[in-house]
Design a protein around this motif. Sequence first.
Motif, PDB file in Angstrom:
ATOM      1  N   PRO A   1       0.776  -1.311   0.031  1.00 26.76           N
ATOM      2  CA  PRO A   1       0.014  -0.091   0.153  1.00 26.76           C
ATOM      3  C   PRO A   1       0.766   1.100  -0.040  1.00 26.76           C
ATOM      4  N   ASP A   2       2.066   1.263   0.713  1.00 30.41           N
ATOM      5  CA  ASP A   2       2.895   2.564   0.516  1.00 30.41           C
ATOM      6  C   ASP A   2       3.311   2.634  -0.882  1.00 30.41           C
ATOM      7  N   SER A   3       3.799   1.482  -1.554  1.00 32.58           N
ATOM      8  CA  SER A   3       4.124   1.596  -2.991  1.00 32.58           C
ATOM      9  C   SER A   3       3.124   2.168  -3.874  1.00 32.58           C
ATOM     10  N   ILE A   4       1.796   1.833  -3.467  1.00 31.35           N
ATOM     11  CA  ILE A   4       0.703   2.255  -4.356  1.00 31.35           C
ATOM     12  C   ILE A   4       0.512   4.054  -3.965  1.00 31.35           C
ATOM     13  N   ASN A   5       0.849   4.148  -2.776  1.00 28.20           N
ATOM     14  CA  ASN A   5       0.743   5.697  -2.345  1.00 28.20           C
ATOM     15  C   ASN A   5       2.036   6.370  -3.047  1.00 28.20           C
ATOM     16  N   SER A   6       3.220   5.858  -3.485  1.00 29.66           N
ATOM     17  CA  SER A   6       4.345   6.574  -3.972  1.00 29.66           C
ATOM     18  C   SER A   6       3.863   6.707  -5.574  1.00 29.66           C
ATOM     19  N   LEU A   7       3.338   5.848  -6.039  1.00 30.16           N
ATOM     20  CA  LEU A   7       3.098   5.678  -7.494  1.00 30.16           C
ATOM     21  C   LEU A   7       1.801   6.820  -7.653  1.00 30.16           C
ATOM     22  N   ALA A   8       0.843   6.789  -6.583  1.00 28.69           N
ATOM     23  CA  ALA A   8       0.018   7.955  -6.984  1.00 28.69           C
ATOM     24  C   ALA A   8       0.416   9.235  -6.670  1.00 28.69           C
ATOM     25  N   ALA A   9       1.445   9.504  -5.915  1.00 30.45           N
ATOM     26  CA  ALA A   9       2.062  10.721  -5.570  1.00 30.45           C
ATOM     27  C   ALA A   9       3.028  11.082  -6.856  1.00 30.45           C
ATOM     28  N   GLY A  10       3.159  10.373  -7.964  1.00 26.42           N
ATOM     29  CA  GLY A  10       4.052  10.509  -8.898  1.00 26.42           C
ATOM     30  C   GLY A  10       5.630  10.147  -8.281  1.00 26.42           C
ATOM     31  N   GLU A  11       6.076   9.726  -7.277  1.00 30.22           N
ATOM     32  CA  GLU A  11       7.267   9.542  -6.821  1.00 30.22           C
ATOM     33  C   GLU A  11       7.905   8.172  -7.305  1.00 30.22           C
ATOM     34  N   ALA A  12       7.120   7.497  -7.940  1.00 36.28           N
ATOM     35  CA  ALA A  12       7.769   6.464  -8.521  1.00 36.28           C
ATOM     36  C   ALA A  12       7.068   5.928  -9.810  1.00 36.28           C
ATOM     37  N   ASP A  13       7.570   5.481 -10.832  1.00 38.83           N
ATOM     38  CA  ASP A  13       7.080   4.952 -12.123  1.00 38.83           C
ATOM     39  C   ASP A  13       6.496   3.535 -11.973  1.00 38.83           C
ATOM     40  N   MET A  14       7.391   2.751 -11.478  1.00 37.73           N
ATOM     41  CA  MET A  14       7.039   1.215 -11.329  1.00 37.73           C
ATOM     42  C   MET A  14       7.066   0.817  -9.842  1.00 37.73           C
ATOM     43  N   ALA A  15       6.350  -0.253  -9.642  1.00 37.81           N
ATOM     44  CA  ALA A  15       6.664  -0.927  -8.134  1.00 37.81           C
ATOM     45  C   ALA A  15       6.061  -2.271  -8.189  1.00 37.81           C
TER      46      ALA A  15
END
Length: 297
Positions: free
Chosen positions: A37-51
Amino acid sequence: MPVENLGSLLDIPEIQDELSGLGEDYELEVSQDASTPDSINSLAAGEADMALVTTESFGGAIVGDAVPSGLTAIATDFWDAHPDYFGFEIYSLPDSDVTDPEDLEGASLGVNATGTGIHAVFEKQLDNMGMSSDDVEYNEQGFATFVEGLEDGIFDAAIFPGLYAVTPRNQDFNLVFSSQDAFGDEFENGYPFAYTVSTGDALDNKGEQIQSWGDDYLEVVDYIESNRDEVVSLAADHFEIDEGQLDEFFMTENDYYRDEIEIDEEALQGIMDELAALEILDEQFDVGEHVTNEYIT
């Protein structure tokens, strides 16, 4: 989690040197989250492209429109509950009264986080026993603390992924149940559990770089198969993991089923439909709209 996620091995410099595209076609930055779920938050915030994400977090993100540009699964990492390989294992202390799934009522259960595929394993087995989350108490901690958590009485049983299951297995803890027990009736060959996903923005704007990543991912898988012992040593040193513990797990019968890198759309649809039936997901959705194998073929 390092090593369990094959993509994490791309962070090891000695393995990077074996890859054809890394450093030429794209730059790789690897980060670690406490849970998917933390990775999903990173994706949603544009902090990561893939997870790397798992069943419950992936499905929940799609149903809940958590990532504005959408999510697409582009590679499978591993399956759970395969009859010939490791499935998540739930252990209690050797002297515990919790020895069977029937004993879970009223128990305190260790999970890394609710809203994860790990959590879904518990929920499925509770449903099999005619129970629900109302009949147990979930306590969230990091996997590395689970044995200590059991010994300190923080929880009565805890779920262990492959790397961390080595310790309770070797110390003759009670195996209360496994993923095979929870899902075996519906998924006799297991189900895809963890996969690399990308945001819609990344696929639209960085498609060539993601294709290069896919080529490197395939190279890493081939390299692991041919150089398993070397990879264990490199990974143990890089991620500061006990080499003996890693050696007992990685790419053995105590590891997950990893032979299908392409997304199996039918199998993935099956587990998402099951999560919806368990009311873990609010509704069903068409998996086919959120997967592609074009980057790993």
